[in-house]
Design a protein around this motif. Sequence first.
Motif, PDB file in Angstrom:
ATOM      1  N   UNK A 725       0.847  -1.189   0.000  1.00 37.82           N
ATOM      2  CA  UNK A 725       0.000   0.000   0.000  1.00 37.82           C
ATOM      3  C   UNK A 725       0.882   1.239   0.000  1.00 37.82           C
ATOM      4  N   UNK A 726       0.593   2.151  -0.910  1.00 43.94           N
ATOM      5  CA  UNK A 726       1.433   3.344  -1.054  1.00 43.94           C
ATOM      6  C   UNK A 726       0.563   4.592  -1.086  1.00 43.94           C
ATOM      7  N   UNK A 727       0.968   5.600  -0.335  1.00 45.88           N
ATOM      8  CA  UNK A 727       0.213   6.857  -0.254  1.00 45.88           C
ATOM      9  C   UNK A 727       0.649   7.753  -1.408  1.00 45.88           C
ATOM     10  N   UNK A 733       5.449   4.743   1.933  1.00 46.14           N
ATOM     11  CA  UNK A 733       4.757   3.499   2.236  1.00 46.14           C
ATOM     12  C   UNK A 733       3.677   3.792   3.266  1.00 46.14           C
ATOM     13  N   UNK A 734       2.475   3.382   2.962  1.00 45.83           N
ATOM     14  CA  UNK A 734       1.324   3.726   3.805  1.00 45.83           C
ATOM     15  C   UNK A 734       1.122   2.717   4.932  1.00 45.83           C
ATOM     16  N   UNK A 785      11.697   3.194   4.995  1.00 46.58           N
ATOM     17  CA  UNK A 785      10.861   3.111   6.196  1.00 46.58           C
ATOM     18  C   UNK A 785      11.341   2.032   7.158  1.00 46.58           C
ATOM     19  N   UNK A 786      12.083   1.028   6.661  1.00 50.72           N
ATOM     20  CA  UNK A 786      12.489  -0.099   7.509  1.00 50.72           C
ATOM     21  C   UNK A 786      13.897   0.111   8.093  1.00 50.72           C
ATOM     22  N   UNK A 810       4.664   9.824   6.666  1.00 50.59           N
ATOM     23  CA  UNK A 810       4.431  10.233   8.043  1.00 50.59           C
ATOM     24  C   UNK A 810       3.545  11.483   8.131  1.00 50.59           C
ATOM     25  N   UNK A 811       2.561  11.415   9.041  1.00 50.60           N
ATOM     26  CA  UNK A 811       1.878  12.607   9.575  1.00 50.60           C
ATOM     27  C   UNK A 811       1.940  12.449  11.086  1.00 50.60           C
TER      28      UNK A 811
END
Length: 824
Positions: A725-727, A733-734, A785-786, A810-811
């Motif tokens: 899933x990707x934003x 990465x979502x 992200x990892x 990120x939010x």
Amino acid sequence: MKNKKEKGKRILFFCLKLLTVFSLVTAVSLTAVGLCFAIYVEKNIEKEIDEELFSSVGSGSSTKLYYYDFSDRENRVGEAVLLGDEELYGGYRCEYVSYESIPDHLKYAFVSIEDKRFFKHSGVDWKRSISAGLNYFLNFSDSYGGSTITQQLVKNVTENDDYSFQRKIQEIMWALDLETKMSKEEILEMYMNIINLSDGCYGVQSAANYYFSKDVSELTLSEAATIAAITNSPSYYNPIRNPENNKKRRNVILQEMYEQGYITESEYNEASTSEITIRQTESQGKKDINSWYVDMVIDDVINDLISEKGYSRQMANLLIYTGGLRIYTAMDINVQSELEKYYSNVSNFHYTTSAENPQSSMIVIDSKTGDIVGVAGAIGKKSGNRVQNFATQTLRPAGSVIKPLSVYAPAIDSRIINWATVYDDVPVNFGTEGTREAGEPVPWPKNSNGIYRGLTNINYAVEHSINTVVIRVLQDLGLDSSFDFLKNKLHIESLIESQMLPDGTVISDKDYAALGLGQFNYGATLREVSAAYSIFAAGGVYNHTRSYLSVTDIWGNEVLRKDYKGERVISEESAEIMTMMLENVIKNGTATSVSLDELVECAGKTGTTQNNYDRWFVGYTSHYICGCWYGYEYPKALLDSASNTSIKYWNDIMTSIHKALLDDGEVLRGFPESGNVIEAEYCADSGMVMSDACKNDPRGSRGEKGYFVKGSEPKKLCTCHVSVAYDLKNGGVADIDCPSENIKYVGMINVVRVFPIQIYVTDAEYVWRDIGKKTLPSTSKDLPFFANLLEEDEYSGISKVEAQYNRYCRTDFKYMNWIGRREE
């Protein structure tokens, strides 16, 4: 008194008995020794010498070379045509003269000093031999000595010149046999015509011409002794460089001649007090310059006379220049003429006004037969005969041009890899050798463009000469298999398995840098490497190269013959697949400047060596294999030329000779097809069957088409790509809190990489890894992200972009939710 006499008798009787026993024991021992010696001779010594070794020398005729003018080139039907009428000259002086033309005082000068009982013995002077033998055994000398002129002739004609007891016994047996087949006059004539007399002079006629500018028949007694003095140690007794040494030995010879009755006292006195007057001439050196091809043929014939017929190198050279041989070459006169014209014109090359300019060489081989049809050994006008030939003699590291031979071909043929097999283009290790700071990790190997691209299939690795991939394939293939393939199947004999240097260092080409990257300790010749490419051009068959087809003597008797010799090394299918990948080198890879592919199907491989010292290109069509090398005579960096100029020279020549085929009415052939290779689609990142995730890769569909042996095409679904899933709105990465309207599922690659330093990798930003529920995602746009999965001083690689595609979306709200879930 009587008792004393009796005692004396008893002592004498005892001594006689002891002597008798000793004699019996000695006789038995001598018999045993003699029997052992007889068995040794029977098992280890040849009793007869090959009379043919002595039959072809001394015809007094020059050797002639021929090429074939093929009316039907495809089936090799044509007539032999004489290749010019120039006299062969090989860098030394050699002219055969008959026994009758040699003055008696020159004959006796040699006999008196070399073999005073020559006219009395039967090939062996037993008195001298026994004396020399005792010296050999009692003094443990490496030199045996005691050779007669007959024995010296045997040693000079054959290659049997090592200093050993067995060699001496063999020499004796052959000398005894030779004297039953040749007269004393014939033996002395040949000896005096092949003896080394310094400064490149072989034989008394050439020495008379060179040192005294006269015919051998005109030599004075003093001049004759001067020439005879040279043979004991040609350099030490050279009358030009060491006149005093020569004069002393000359006088020794004159003294021997006088004592043996060959000259009178007055002749001795006059000759021994005369000064040596050298009237040197270089007229013999002013000969026609042979072509590079003729030089190569001469070297090949000499080597084969040594290896196949048992001649010494000295005798083989003499046979070439005075034996009246007829050599039928494999030359294509049109190809050779084109090469000579191109290479003699320095304006065709990257030349500067500097004192030292790069050199280049080229060789062209018939793809079907292995015939060498043309060769150029250097740039510019050829300055001499049998000078350094950069195509056939010079050893140079081959660079990446070796990769298809040492790694890819054997690995494909062994089914270790196929067209689509994927390896990770990242450093193989981080050794510290050569670093600026001690202990600093340095990625190895580096690619020529300085880029690591990540997951890479074999076809792309071949096209773009990726160093890391070839090393990883070599690890799977094994050093032993690779080395054996090059050395024993492709006959690149110049490779070193193991060699100890004088300082004790051991070097070997059975090494990853040597076999994978072509960084050989000494190198290979252009001829060796170009010939090896026949396994691709000839459908898996290695064709042994040949520069000549046959050699006959002046009477038409065959001396040497070079029949076609081919060995299947890889399958026809493997050769076909390798050729298609090497075609892509020209279409898409490192040799796109080649234009020959517009005329005929062609394939090839570039090569640049460490520090940019050498540039290679070896390419082929179904008609010809052509190899080109470019670099300095004494290796140094090629700084004046940014591109691989070997490609240009190769393209110029190959285009010209293929257009000539068209002009002759030939149809240019494409590469043969086995009928057992099929096309199939695969995922570029896994080499497996495409999945939906492969098609949804953010870089676009990862589908490619390649070629496989029937039955070996990909069958399993890709396991590398993962649907993630990707934003799309915020990027990254979502997670589950991202609004659904921002989400798109993309295919990312699941690969684990851990480095001791940060490495830039082209596909690093598309990597995905499962971090589970307990690992906090990294929030930096510059990291994946990892990243928090990694330990301290561990790195996974990043791409050179403003923000990594695989960053975390990120939010503040999302990040707090993630922390909350993690705490739960």
